[in-house]
Design a protein around this motif. Structure first.
Motif, mmCIF file in Angstrom:
data_model
loop_
_atom_site.group_PDB
_atom_site.id
_atom_site.type_symbol
_atom_site.label_atom_id
_atom_site.label_comp_id
_atom_site.label_asym_id
_atom_site.label_seq_id
_atom_site.Cartn_x
_atom_site.Cartn_y
_atom_site.Cartn_z
ATOM 1 N N VAL A 336 0.598 -1.108 0.003
ATOM 2 C CA VAL A 336 0.131 -0.010 0.127
ATOM 3 C C VAL A 336 0.679 1.343 -0.243
ATOM 4 O O VAL A 336 2.219 1.424 0.692
ATOM 5 C CB VAL A 336 -1.133 0.124 1.544
ATOM 6 N N ASP A 337 0.480 2.306 -0.895
ATOM 7 C CA ASP A 337 1.284 3.547 -0.872
ATOM 8 C C ASP A 337 1.273 4.638 -0.235
ATOM 9 O O ASP A 337 0.060 4.407 0.929
ATOM 10 C CB ASP A 337 1.708 4.362 -2.465
ATOM 11 N N GLU A 338 0.938 5.776 -0.204
ATOM 12 C CA GLU A 338 1.264 6.759 0.961
ATOM 13 C C GLU A 338 -0.866 7.033 0.651
ATOM 14 O O GLU A 338 -1.373 7.679 1.763
ATOM 15 C CB GLU A 338 1.922 7.669 0.789
ATOM 16 N N GLY A 340 -2.812 4.821 -0.172
ATOM 17 C CA GLY A 340 -3.544 3.845 0.991
ATOM 18 C C GLY A 340 -3.929 2.990 -0.547
ATOM 19 O O GLY A 340 -4.767 2.224 -0.124
ATOM 20 N N SER A 341 -3.196 3.153 -2.009
ATOM 21 C CA SER A 341 -3.720 2.553 -2.761
ATOM 22 C C SER A 341 -2.890 1.070 -3.463
ATOM 23 O O SER A 341 -1.775 1.048 -2.796
ATOM 24 C CB SER A 341 -4.060 3.493 -4.145
ATOM 25 N N PRO A 342 -2.843 0.059 -3.343
ATOM 26 C CA PRO A 342 -1.842 -1.031 -3.638
ATOM 27 C C PRO A 342 -1.947 -1.164 -4.390
ATOM 28 O O PRO A 342 -2.404 -0.516 -5.632
ATOM 29 C CB PRO A 342 -3.473 -2.642 -3.926
ATOM 30 N N GLY A 343 -0.100 -1.421 -5.019
ATOM 31 C CA GLY A 343 0.303 -1.815 -5.976
ATOM 32 C C GLY A 343 0.966 -2.579 -5.960
ATOM 33 O O GLY A 343 1.291 -3.675 -5.092
ATOM 34 N N GLU A 344 2.543 -2.592 -7.213
ATOM 35 C CA GLU A 344 3.890 -3.387 -6.594
ATOM 36 C C GLU A 344 5.049 -2.673 -5.969
ATOM 37 O O GLU A 344 6.379 -3.527 -5.635
ATOM 38 C CB GLU A 344 4.670 -2.929 -8.121
ATOM 39 N N TYR A 345 4.448 -1.800 -5.011
ATOM 40 C CA TYR A 345 6.016 -0.872 -3.966
ATOM 41 C C TYR A 345 5.014 0.243 -3.565
ATOM 42 O O TYR A 345 3.427 0.314 -3.129
ATOM 43 C CB TYR A 345 6.427 0.063 -5.121
ATOM 44 N N GLY A 346 5.066 -0.343 -2.080
ATOM 45 C CA GLY A 346 4.954 0.107 -0.748
ATOM 46 C C GLY A 346 4.836 -0.415 0.095
ATOM 47 O O GLY A 346 5.362 -1.763 0.902
ATOM 48 N N GLU A 347 3.881 -0.411 2.126
ATOM 49 C CA GLU A 347 4.087 -0.766 2.165
ATOM 50 C C GLU A 347 4.013 -2.055 2.367
ATOM 51 O O GLU A 347 1.994 -2.064 2.606
ATOM 52 C CB GLU A 347 3.073 -0.273 3.943
ATOM 53 N N ILE A 348 4.125 -3.223 3.723
ATOM 54 C CA ILE A 348 3.327 -4.798 4.035
ATOM 55 C C ILE A 348 2.370 -4.974 4.316
ATOM 56 O O ILE A 348 2.261 -4.576 5.853
ATOM 57 C CB ILE A 348 4.353 -5.503 4.203
ATOM 58 N N CYS A 349 1.368 -5.166 4.112
ATOM 59 C CA CYS A 349 -0.400 -4.868 4.512
ATOM 60 C C CYS A 349 -0.900 -6.303 4.168
ATOM 61 O O CYS A 349 -1.028 -6.538 3.353
ATOM 62 C CB CYS A 349 -1.133 -3.602 4.251
ATOM 63 N N ILE A 350 -1.617 -6.874 5.977
ATOM 64 C CA ILE A 350 -2.032 -8.318 5.665
ATOM 65 C C ILE A 350 -3.169 -8.660 6.060
ATOM 66 O O ILE A 350 -3.956 -7.998 6.837
ATOM 67 C CB ILE A 350 -0.586 -9.033 6.829
ATOM 68 N N GLU A 351 -4.569 -9.153 5.358
ATOM 69 C CA GLU A 351 -5.168 -9.181 5.541
ATOM 70 C C GLU A 351 -5.955 -10.692 5.285
ATOM 71 O O GLU A 351 -5.544 -11.804 4.819
ATOM 72 C CB GLU A 351 -6.606 -8.964 4.322
ATOM 73 N N SER A 352 -6.169 -11.351 6.891
ATOM 74 C CA SER A 352 -6.636 -12.613 7.115
ATOM 75 C C SER A 352 -7.467 -12.645 8.635
ATOM 76 O O SER A 352 -7.837 -11.741 9.265
ATOM 77 C CB SER A 352 -4.906 -13.153 7.114
ATOM 78 N N ASP A 385 6.846 -2.272 7.234
ATOM 79 C CA ASP A 385 7.432 -3.199 6.254
ATOM 80 C C ASP A 385 7.069 -2.800 5.712
ATOM 81 O O ASP A 385 6.123 -2.120 4.879
ATOM 82 C CB ASP A 385 7.664 -4.312 7.385
ATOM 83 N N PHE A 386 8.400 -2.244 4.298
ATOM 84 C CA PHE A 386 8.274 -1.797 2.876
ATOM 85 C C PHE A 386 8.208 -3.269 2.088
ATOM 86 O O PHE A 386 9.472 -4.061 2.021
ATOM 87 C CB PHE A 386 8.783 -1.055 2.612
ATOM 88 N N GLY A 387 7.766 -3.198 1.244
ATOM 89 C CA GLY A 387 8.269 -4.641 0.404
ATOM 90 C C GLY A 387 7.501 -3.853 -1.533
ATOM 91 O O GLY A 387 7.051 -3.161 -2.241
ATOM 92 N N LYS A 401 9.597 1.318 8.027
ATOM 93 C CA LYS A 401 9.194 2.158 8.245
ATOM 94 C C LYS A 401 9.888 3.508 9.387
ATOM 95 O O LYS A 401 9.351 4.440 9.003
ATOM 96 C CB LYS A 401 7.060 2.380 7.658
ATOM 97 N N ASP A 402 9.538 2.382 10.291
ATOM 98 C CA ASP A 402 10.048 3.397 11.841
ATOM 99 C C ASP A 402 11.735 2.558 12.159
ATOM 100 O O ASP A 402 12.030 2.665 11.496
ATOM 101 C CB ASP A 402 9.293 3.250 12.727
#
Length: 497
Positions: A336-338, A340-352, A385-387, A401-402
Motif C-alpha cells: 500500500v502506498d501513501e 492507501g492504494s495497493p500496487g507493486e511497491y509500498g507498505e506490506i499490509c496483511i489481511e486475514s 515493513d516496505f516491499g 517504515k520506522d
C-alpha cells in the motif's frame, strides 16, 4: 476447523504410545503428557479458576512450559510464556501490563519476587509425585475458534513491549497449514531451541504435537555453550525439523562445513525472524545437502506466526536476495502506498481472518489494525515493513517504515534505546546504527566528559537483551547533518567505521 484443544485430544489418543517430549534424561509419551496436563488442570480448578483466566508461565524446566500450556488450553484460559532469562525490567512490565491472574512457576525465587504483586501464585513441577497419581479432570468446556488463547510480547515503535492477543483459530490455521504443506509425518523429531518468550516457540510445540512428532529439548540452547554444540546435538538426536533464526542457521552451516557431517536425518530448516545472509546460502549450497529443504517464513506476531513463505532454492543466490515469498492460504497481502492504494511497491499490509485479536492495550491498535478497504468484516494489519513485487509475483523486503530492528529473532526500536542511553548517562547526543557486517549495534555520540561504556551497557541490560547493547561507542565532536537538518548517516558510515 476444530479448536486446537479438540485436535490435541485427538492426537493424544491416536499417538498415545509415541514419544511426545524428550530431553537428555526423559522420554515422555503422549498419554503421560496429557495425563499430567489434566492433573494440573484438576488442581487449578480446585482454586476456582475461571474461563479466560490469564496465566503467566515462568519455568526453569522446559517440560513444565509444555504441560502447563496444554493445561491452560484445556481450561479455556490464556497462557503468557515468559523466559526467566529476560531482563528484569521486561518481566516486570509483562506482569503489570498483561493483567495476569496467575503466575505458574517452579522456582521459589519467583515466589519471593512476586508475592506482593497482588497476583495468584502456583508452584508446579511435572516431576512432583503428587501430580503423577489419581483423579480425573472434568474438562467440559465449550471451546470456540475465536477464543483468545495466548499473549506474546513484542517491542513496539516506542520501544515499549506490546502484548499481542492470539486467538485459537489463528494458531490452528498456521499449524494445520505447515503440517499439510510440508507433509510433516508422525515420529518426526523437532528441535526445540526457541525461547518460550518468542512466539515462534509455538511452532516448535504445536507442529509436532498435532502431527505425532517428538519435541526434542536442548540444554543451554540460548547461550553460547549450547549453540557451540548444536551440530552434535542435532546429529545425536536425529533431528528432522528445525525452526530457527538465520543466525542459528549460520552456525549449523559452518559446523557442517568443518565436520563434513551432513546430518542425514535433517529434512527441513524453517528460517524466520531476520534477514537471511546470502553468503550463508552460498556456503550451504556448496555442501551438497539436497536432502534438506530450506524455507523462509515471514509474519509479525500481530498476524500469528507467519503469513508469507518461500521455498528457498539455489537459484536465489543468483539474485543476491531471498524473497519473503507469497502468502499462505486464506491470506491476502497488499503493498500500500501513501494514498492507501495497493500496487507493486509500498507498505506490506496483511489481511486475514486468522490474525490476532490485537493488542492488550487496545489504544495501540489505532493505525496498526484498520478495517480492510478490500473485504468486509476483515482487518488489515500495517506491518511497517516496505516491499515490492518481483517478476514472479513474490514480495521482496525493502526496509522498515520506522527504526524498528530485528536481531536474533527479537525486536527493538533504536530510538527507544537511544532515549534510554540519554536518560542514564552523561552522553548529550547519540545515534544508533546496526553494523551490516556483524549485525551489532554501534553508538555514535557526543559528550563533554569521558564515558564508561561498560557502565552504560550495565544499565541498559535491565531493559534490553545483550544483542541490543551497543558493541562499539564512537565519540564525535559533533554530528554532521544534511540539507534537511537530519543526521547524515552516510557520512557517519564513511568517515567513522
Amino acid at each position: 476447523m476444530k479448536p486446537i484443544q479438540e485436535s490435541l485430544k485427538d492426537t493424544f489418543k491416536i499417538y498415545a504410545d509415541y514419544i511426545a517430549v524428550k530431553d537428555n534424561k526423559y522420554d515422555i509419551k503422549y498419554r503421560d503428557i496429557e495425563r499430567k496436563a489434566k492433573l494440573l488442570a484438576e488442581k487449578l480448578i480446585c482454586h476456582k479458576v475461571e474461563e479466560h483466566t490469564r496465566f503467566i508461565l515462568m519455568f526453569n524446566d522446559r517440560i513444565n512450559y509444555i504441560i502447563s500450556i496444554i493445561t491452560v488450553l484445556y481450561l479455556r484460559g490464556i497462557f503468557i510464556p515468559v523466559d526467566v532469562s529476560l531482563p528484569e525490567g521486561k518481566i516486570d512490565h509483562i506482569v503489570q501490563e498483561s493483567y495476569a491472574d496467575y503466575i505458574l512457576y517452579d522456582d521459589i525465587e519467583f515466589e519471593k519476587k512476586f508475592q506482593n504483586k497482588c497476583i495468584n501464585l502456583y508452584c508446579y513441577s511435572w516431576k512432583k509425585k503428587e501430580y503423577c497419581i489419581g483423579g480425573r479432570c472434568p474438562l467440559d468446556y465449550r471451546y470456540e475458534c475465536d477464543d483468545p488463547v495466548y499473549i506474546y510480547y513484542t517491542s513496539g515503535t516506542t520501544g515499549r513491549p506490546k502484548g499481542v492477543i492470539g486467538r485459537n483459530k489463528g494458531l490452528k490455521h498456521f499449524i494445520d497449514w505447515e503440517i499439510k504443506e510440508f507433509d510433516i509425518k508422525a515420529k518426526f523429531k523437532f528441535a526445540q531451541i526457541t525461547s518460550p518468550s518468542f512466539d515462534p516457540y509455538l511452532r516448535d510445540i504445536f507442529v509436532p504435537l498435532l502431527s505425532g512428532g517428538t519435541i526434542c529439548l536442548m540444554d543451554n540452547c540460548n547461550n553460547f555453550q549450547g549453540i557451540k554444540f548444536l551440530h552434535q546435538w542435532i546429529e545425536k538426536n536425529k533431528i528432522n525439523v528445525i525452526h530457527c533464526v538465520p543466525g542459528i542457521f549460520h552456525v549449523i552451516a559452518m559446523n557442517i562445513c568443518k565436520t563434513k557431517n551432513k546430518i542425514k536425518s535433517l529434512k527441513y530448516i524453517f528460517l524466520a525472524g531476520e534477514a537471511i545472509v546470502i553468503s550463508d546460502l552460498k556456503l550451504w549450497y556448496s555442501l551438497d545437502l539436497k536432502h534438506v529443504n530450506l524455507v523462509s517464513l515471514y509474519g509479525p506476531t500481530e498476524t500469528t506466526l507467519a503469513k508469507i513463505y518461500h521455498r528457498i532454492s539455489k537459484s536465489d543466490i543468483l539474485y543476491e536476495e531471498v524473497p519473503l515469498g507469497k502468502p499462505i492460504p486464506k491470506t491476502n497481502i497488499y503493498l500500500v502506498d501513501e494514498t492507501g492504494s495497493p500496487g507493486e511497491y509500498g507498505e506490506i499490509c496483511i489481511e486475514s481472518e486468522f490474525s490476532s485479536l490485537g493488542y492488550v492495550d487496545i489504544n495501540m491498535n489505532a493505525g496498526k489494525f484498520t478495517d480492510s478497504p478490500f473485504h468486509d468484516n476483515l482487518k488489515l494489519y500495517h506491518t511497517g515493513d516496505f516491499g515490492r513485487l518481483n517478476g514472479k509475483g513474490e514480495i521482496l523486503f525493502r526496509g522498515r517504515k520506522d527504526r524498528q530492528i530485528k536481531l536474533s529473532g527479537m525486536s527493538a526500536n533504536l530510538y527507544a534505546i537511544e532515549q534510554c542511553i540519554l536518560e542514564r548517562s552523561a552522553i548529550e547526543q547519540c545515534f544508533l546504527k546496526v553494523n551490516t557486517i556483524n549485525n551489532r549495534i554501534v553508538c555514535y555520540y557526543t559528550a563533554r566528559n569521558d564515558i564508561n561504556a561498560g557502565e552504560i551497557n550495565d544499565k541498559l541490560s535491565y531493559y534490553y537483551q545483550d544483542v541490543f547493547l551497543p558493541q562499539k561507542y564512537i565519540k564525535l565532536e559533533e554530528f554532521k547533518r544534511n540539507s534537511n537538518g537530519k543526521i547524515d548517516i552516510n557520512y557517519l558510515i564513511n568517515h567513522t567505521e
